[in-house]
Scaffold this active site. Structure first.
Site, mmCIF file in Angstrom:
data_model
loop_
_atom_site.group_PDB
_atom_site.id
_atom_site.type_symbol
_atom_site.label_atom_id
_atom_site.label_comp_id
_atom_site.label_asym_id
_atom_site.label_seq_id
_atom_site.Cartn_x
_atom_site.Cartn_y
_atom_site.Cartn_z
ATOM 1 C CB SER A 149 68.729 -7.840 77.571
ATOM 2 O OG SER A 149 68.993 -6.558 77.509
ATOM 3 C CE1 TYR A 163 66.829 -7.602 82.749
ATOM 4 C CE2 TYR A 163 68.127 -6.026 81.185
ATOM 5 C CZ TYR A 163 67.000 -7.115 81.379
ATOM 6 O OH TYR A 163 66.354 -7.272 80.142
#
Length: 254
Positions: A149, A163
């Site tokens: 990501s 995350y």
């Protein structure tokens, strides 16, 4: 990837029932891969992905696996080998974000689950896949793509720092394994999506997040799942035969 002429690649994709995972599955099926797809609890959606892939000529093994359970994670590669006799590719796609919010409000219990799914399960899967693929262990080589990501490098302040931490760990997994196992025929790369239009944002508590973030993206829009799948498909193609340890950022210019 070193494949015998005429043999179809066999690729495992985790978290393939929806979103980016489903798009990757359908693209690789169209590119001639047979597939092993995992899902957790979206059986109807997963079955629809299987039908779409089979329509492109792929053989598909669908496995229900909760990757937070590392024993279930460890069963995926052996099941794939039992079905197809080989595995030539792995896409570590399955992941969860946790709730969107400030760092001080982050639940440590949620973070622990997040790291099991986003980091520990990929370690388990990657170890098993490389043990099968590595030429010094009798394998024919292979290709692994880790879905990271853009948050891994931004840190995702005020959004989901745990995350982001888990995705930074995935980047390290790519870098280390690409260097360690390049000499034995295994290429490992990363694709790092930016804000992409998927259901993940709703699960994190902010369904409109892609459009809310669009004005801050240089291209002024979120990504679409097929754009992520295209980058993954490239890394499995012959055009990427000398590409390993790379991170392809598909993030609209961020």
């Amino acid at each position: 990837m070193q494949m015998n002429e005429g043999l179809r690649p066999v690729t495992i994709i985790t978290g393939a029932s929806r979103g980016i995972g489903a798009a990757i599955a359908e693209r690789l099926a169209a590119d001639g891969h047979d597939l092993v797809l995992t899902y957790r609890d979206r059986a109807t959606d997963a079955a629809a992905v299987v039908r779409a892939c089979e329509a492109s000529g792929a053989r598909v093994l669908l496995l229900r696996a909760d990757l937070a359970d590392l024993e279930q994670a460890a069963s995926v590669v052996p099941a794939a080998i039992a079905e197809f006799s080989t595995v030539t590719g792995l896409v570590n796609n399955a992941g969860i974000t946790g709730r969107i919010g400030g760092f001080l409000d982050a639940s440590i219990h949620e973070a622990e689950l997040l790291f099991r799914v986003n980091v520990l399960a990929p370690i388990v899967l990657t170890q098993a896949a490389i043990a099968h693929m590595a030429t010094d262990r009798g394998g024919a080589g292979g290709c692994i793509v880790n879905i990271s990501s853009g948050a891994a490098t931004s840190g995702a302040p005020n959004t989901y720092i745990p995350y982001a931490m888990s995705k930074a760990a995935i980047n390290a997994l790519t870098t280390g394994t690409a260097k360690e196992f390049g000499p034995v025929g295994v290429r490992v790369n990363t694709v790092s999506p930016g804000t992409t239009r998927t259901e993940m944002h709703a699960a994190a508590g902010r369904p409109n997040a892609p459009d809310e973030r669009a004005p801050r993206i240089p291209m002024r829009r979120p990504g679409e799942v097929h754009e992520i799948a295209g980058a993954v498909a490239y890394l499995f193609s012959a055009d990427a035969s000398y590409t390993s340890g790379a991170d392809i950022r598909v993030a609209g210019g961020i």
